[in-house]
Design an enzyme around this catalytic site. Structure first.
Site, PDB file in Angstrom:
ATOM      1  N   CYS A 181       0.837  -1.200   0.000  1.00 49.24           N
ATOM      2  CA  CYS A 181       0.000   0.000   0.000  1.00 49.24           C
ATOM      3  C   CYS A 181       0.874   1.254   0.000  1.00 49.24           C
ATOM      4  CB  CYS A 181      -0.994  -0.041   1.160  1.00 49.24           C
ATOM      5  SG  CYS A 181      -2.360   1.136   0.990  1.00 49.24           S
TER       6      CYS A 181
ATOM      7  N   HIS B 272      -3.453  -5.329   0.459  1.00 50.57           N
ATOM      8  CA  HIS B 272      -2.915  -5.649   1.784  1.00 50.57           C
ATOM      9  C   HIS B 272      -2.902  -7.163   1.997  1.00 50.57           C
ATOM     10  CE1 HIS B 272      -2.547  -1.744   3.925  1.00 50.57           C
ATOM     11  NE2 HIS B 272      -3.475  -1.351   3.069  1.00 50.57           N
TER      12      HIS B 272
ATOM     13  N   GLU C  25      -1.512  -8.738   4.276  1.00 48.28           N
ATOM     14  CA  GLU C  25      -1.518  -9.030   5.715  1.00 48.28           C
ATOM     15  C   GLU C  25      -2.897  -8.885   6.348  1.00 48.28           C
ATOM     16  OE1 GLU C  25      -1.061  -4.518   5.910  1.00 48.28           O
ATOM     17  OE2 GLU C  25      -0.925  -6.159   4.466  1.00 48.28           O
TER      18      GLU C  25
END
Length: 241
Positions: free
Chosen positions: A95, A185, A187
């Site tokens: 990001c 993202h 994660e």
């Protein structure tokens, strides 16, 4: 003994999600790294950037900041990352980290002409992504979590754009053989994504979007997480050569 990964912390999660700790923890867990396999440096808070040697690779977090603000800590990080990229250190930006890498290497970052991208989006791979170490063998279209207002408007010279979405033409790029940026993202779990949607409900409402409906559409994104874990394996394999 495996060298640790450096995590450059460029921001904090939205306030309502900080009970789940910060981005370095989310990334470390999603990447499958043990506590002693990652070292976090909070560059946004002014922590000095370390020497580049002694790390298997670098992971750059997301942030609520804007690359275009050219904050001192961000520009110092960009300079450090530019040198690291040219030195051959494996880098993976998420990001804000994706945008910061693009900026550091001569690309252009700015407001996304398509507006805010948020929720579980579908990332579409370009055919040449089939030869990329991190994306090879993945489905040509897979879900990923995203939340951003800015984007890579022009990738760095020599970069290969690997993926796009309906709202973003540069959702992933590779520069050289050891540098990757992803706008999504990897994660984020579905719970993280729903938390972000809830936190942005007022902004979404102003944009004519329904946060409740968007939250209902959130789903798991295992292939996106695989990209992150592949980077860890790939960086270690490069170091072992």
């Amino acid at each position: 003994m495996n060298l640790p990964f450096l995590i450059l912390e460029t921001g904090q999660p939205v306030a309502s999600m900080r009970r789940h700790r910060g981005f370095p923890h989310w990334i470390r867990v999603a990447a499958g790294l043990a506590r002693d396999e990652a070292v976090a440096v909070n560059v946004e808070a002014g922590d000095p950037l370390p020497r580049r040697d002694g790390f298997a690779g670098v992971l750059i977090t997301g942030s609520g900041a804007m690359v275009t603000d050219r904050a001192d800590w961000s520009e110092r990080s960009a300079d450090w990352l530019r040198e690291a990229a040219h030195d051959g250190l494996p880098l993976f930006g998420i990001c804000y980290g994706h945008q910061l890498l693009a900026h550091a290497l001569g690309g252009e970052v700015g407001d996304n002409p398509a507006g805010r991208e948020m929720g579980t989006v579908h990332v579409e791979l370009h055919p040449h992504a089939g030869a990329d170490p991190l994306f090879a063998g993945l489905p040509p279209r897979f879900p990923a979590q995203a939340t951003h207002l800015q984007t890579v408007l022009r990738p760095p010279e020599g970069a290969t754009v690997l993926a796009r979405s309906a709202q973003d033409d540069c959702h992933a790029f590779r520069w050289g053989e050891r540098v990757w940026g992803v706008q999504f993202h990897p994660e984020f779990s579905a719970a993280h994504m729903r938390g972000y949607v809830r936190a942005r409900r007022e902004a979404l409402q102003r944009e004519g979007r329904c946060a409740k409906a968007l939250a209902r559409e959130v789903s798991a994104a295992p292939h996106a997480r695989r990209v992150l874990r592949r980077f860890v394996r790939h960086a270690r394999a490069l170091h072992a050569r």
